[in-house]
Each structure stands twice: as C-alpha cells, then as structure tokens.
Design a protein around this motif. Structure first.
Motif, short mmCIF file in Angstrom:
data_model
loop_
_atom_site.label_atom_id
_atom_site.label_comp_id
_atom_site.label_asym_id
_atom_site.label_seq_id
_atom_site.Cartn_x
_atom_site.Cartn_y
_atom_site.Cartn_z
N ARG A 1 -3.82 -3.51 -8.19
CA ARG A 1 -3.42 -2.23 -8.03
C ARG A 1 -3.31 -1.22 -9.23
O ARG A 1 -2.30 -0.98 -9.54
CB ARG A 1 -2.01 -2.13 -6.98
N GLN B 1 -0.43 -8.91 -13.76
CA GLN B 1 -0.99 -7.62 -12.85
C GLN B 1 -1.70 -8.08 -11.88
O GLN B 1 -2.06 -7.06 -10.99
CB GLN B 1 -1.93 -6.85 -13.96
N GLN C 1 4.41 -7.25 0.13
CA GLN C 1 4.01 -5.88 0.32
C GLN C 1 2.60 -5.55 0.60
O GLN C 1 2.25 -5.00 1.51
CB GLN C 1 4.58 -5.20 -0.98
N ARG D 1 -4.27 9.47 -6.99
CA ARG D 1 -3.11 10.27 -6.47
C ARG D 1 -3.10 11.43 -6.93
O ARG D 1 -2.06 12.40 -6.90
CB ARG D 1 -1.96 9.50 -6.78
N ASP E 1 -1.03 1.80 -9.28
CA ASP E 1 0.35 1.57 -9.25
C ASP E 1 0.79 1.07 -10.90
O ASP E 1 1.92 1.12 -11.10
CB ASP E 1 0.81 0.10 -8.45
N GLU F 1 -5.10 1.33 -0.65
CA GLU F 1 -5.10 1.88 -2.01
C GLU F 1 -3.59 2.59 -2.08
O GLU F 1 -3.13 2.93 -3.25
CB GLU F 1 -6.01 3.00 -2.52
N ASP F 2 -2.85 3.00 -0.94
CA ASP F 2 -1.77 3.75 -0.93
C ASP F 2 -1.92 5.10 -1.73
O ASP F 2 -1.21 5.80 -2.51
CB ASP F 2 -0.72 3.33 -1.78
#
Length: 370
Positions: A181, A290, A4, A212, A184, A67-68
């Motif tokens: 991440r 992680q 991913q 976010r 997440d 970072e999305d």
C-alpha cells in the motif's frame, strides 16, 4: 493479506448493495453509450463518453476501495503511467526512474518526456534510498522492480522526497493494493497495470492512477478527458468481474510461488534466484516490513539463453508469453526485450494451477535442460 485488507475486500464485494433498488442487477451492466440524453447540460450525470461512463465508474469505485483513495481508470498500464507523469511534470522538470524497471517506462521517459525538456535520470532500484532527490524531483519507483524483483523502502524514500519538495510515484503493478500500500507509506501517486493480476485472465488492457491529492487527481482526470486516453466499457466490465476473484487467486498464486521458490533454490541448475519471500533474498527484510505478502513473481537464471529457451519449451504448464499475473503460469527470457539481466534470466509468473502438477512440470523441464 492482513486482516484490514480482508475487511476491505469484503467491503469491495458488497459495495454496490446499498444503492441497489428492487429488481436491479447485482453485477453492474455494460453501458457502452457515448452520448446521453441532454435536454440541458446542468445537473446531467453523464455528458459524453470521453468524459465519463457508468461502467468506468463502477470499476473506479472498486479500485477506490482497494486503494482507499480516488482512482482514475485508463485503457492500459502505460496510459496510467504516462498520465501521471504528464500531470506532474509541468513546473517540475527532473525525473528519477529505475534503471532496472519496466523498460517501456524508461523508453517513454527517454524518447518522449526528454523531448519536452525533462531531465531523466536512471538509478538502480537498490540505490534509490540514497540517491540525490533534491530540487523538487519527481521520483518514480517500482518495488519489487520488474523484472529483477529488487525492493526499496517506500516510506524512507517518501520522507526524503517530501523533505526535498518532490513528488513520489510508485508503480505497484507487481504487488497490487492487496499486498502493498504505497499511499499508506507516503507515496503521492500510485500507478498500476490492472491488465495483470486484477484482470487476471490475460484478456484485457487496463490501468489506473490513485492519489489522495485532489489537485493531482483533477489534473490526471483532465489529462484523460483531453488526451482521449479512455478505457472501453467492455474492458471495464471485465476488470470489475476479475477484481471480484482477485483475493482468492492471489492467495493460491502467492502460496504456490513461495513453495516453488523454495524448491528452485535447491535445484542445481538454478542460480541467482530472486523471490522476496525467501529469507536469503537481499530484499527480504524490506519486503517483510512493507508488504503483507511476497507476490507470485520469481526470477532466476539458467546457464545460457539457450538453456532458458529450452526450459521454457520443455515445460507444458508454463506458457511462453510476456506479461504476468494471469491464471496460467507464464515464463519469459527477459533479456530478449533488452532488460539489464543475464541472457539466461527467466521471469516466472506463477498462476492458479494446482501446486504439485505445476512443480512437477517445472522440475522435469529443469532436469532435462542442458
């Protein structure tokens, strides 16, 4: 990096393509203008250089893909850290930070934030999973910690902090979003010094905040605009270029670090070796769970401060400097900054040199060190 992550990085490399018109440059131009044509303000894409600038936006888009999450650029890692803390320590006045983390974060908290009524509590990284986070505290983590490379469970701590009505900030400088991440895993905010591996060439200061949470993002952007903590266009352009090679540099650096750590473990002069990629490391289980890689930083001790300094002076392929994540391998005796480590502790940042010449230089320097 997992599959991913590889897909995300491929997207990053081509994210500008869809918006390009015929004849436009593939690389973003450096736009250093501070003023823009404003016959009227309504509908203007840019108003003033302290508020926004096209070259910042280009690198924020890159970072946002990694970072999305929306990202806000800053002129240094500490500018990003201070902005994130100032944005959330308004009604919240309890801050928990790592006692073994980056010393400037500790100094900023003790000397600046405490003066504004913030209760600053220092907790070792290894105890963060069980520390009292009640009262809506802001919890600030480094994992792995800098410089000791202690890891803690982000998801576990995020769940505990959220249940207590608090906020979790994670400094992800050592790993970058390629290898870890935190958003997440439940963190509210990520901060990072892109001065390190993302820039990669030890020639810029830069940082970012990622979140976010739209409300937090707005407060962070407002802090940047009102405080004037804004990055320069040239630095943003250099970071944009550096990020495009981040994945290939990290692959070499992390692979070399793994091998060098394994070899250091067998050297008779090396003690208290820390590298999350070693099965014997106390943080290995957490790191494996992680993180998608173990990084390029190694910590170890020699017998004394004099031994550590002699090793660094004797190794031609380890630059004696502070900071980490650059193309050149770098080593530093961290006790000289007041970090809570042994006098002979060395933080080694593995660069992109070919492995065997680098290891040969390290081994020779260790062998001659008394």
């Amino acid at each position: 990096m997992d599959n991913q992550g590889k897909e995300r990085f491929a997207k990053l490399l081509h994210h500008r393509a869809a918006a390009l018109q015929k004849g436009e440059p593939v690389a973003p131009p450096i736009v250093s203008a501070t003023t823009f044509h404003l016959p009227e303000v309504a509908g203007a894409s840019h108003v003033y250089g302290r508020m926004s600038m096209p070259t910042w936006e280009a690198v924020e888009a890159q970072l946002g893909i990694l970072e999305d999450a929306p990202c806000v650029a800053f002129p240094s890692g500490m500018a990003a850290i201070s902005a994130a803390l100032m944005a959330v320590l308004t009604d919240r006045k309890r801050l928990i930070i790592p006692a073994d983390g980056y010393y400037v974060t500790r100094v900023f908290s003790a000397e600046i934030l405490a003066a504004y009524g913030v209760e600053v509590i220092e907790v070792p990284t290894a105890e963060m999973e069980t520390t009292d986070v009640s009262g809506g505290a802001v919890v600030f983590l480094e994992t792995p910690s800098n410089p000791g490379l202690e890891c803690c469970d982000i998801a576990l701590i995020a769940a505990r902090v959220r249940a207590a009505g608090g906020l979790l900030i994670v400094d992800n400088t050592t790993m970058t979003p390629l290898l870890q991440r935190p958003l997440d895993l439940g963190a509210d905010i990520v901060v990072a010094a892109d001065t390190k591996a993302p820039g990669g060439h030890s020639d810029i200061l830069f940082g970012h905040v990622a979140t976010r949470d739209a409300g937090i993002e707005e407060r962070v952007r407002n802090w940047r605009k009102l405080s004037g903590a804004v990055p320069g266009a040239f630095e943003a352009w250099l970071l944009h270029r550096g990020i495009e090679t981040l994945e290939v540099r990290m692959e070499r650096m992390c692979a070399s670090a793994q091998t060098i750590a394994e070899r250091l473990a067998a050297h008779p002069r090396v003690t208290n070796l820390r590298f999350p990629g070693l099965p014997t490391d106390p943080s290995h289980a957490i790191a494996k769970r992680q993180m998608s890689g173990f990084g390029f930083l190694i910590g170890f001790e020699l017998a004394s401060a004099e031994s550590a300094e002699a090793f660094l002076a004797a190794c031609p392929f380890v630059t004696q400097t502070t900071s980490f994540g650059g193309t050149h391998s770098a080593g530093e005796r961290r006790a000289r900054w007041g970090d809570p480590v042994a006098p002979g502790f060395i933080r080694l940042s593995v660069g992109v040199e070919p492995l065997e010449p680098l290891w040969g230089a390290i081994k020779t320097a260790l062998d001659v060190t008394q």
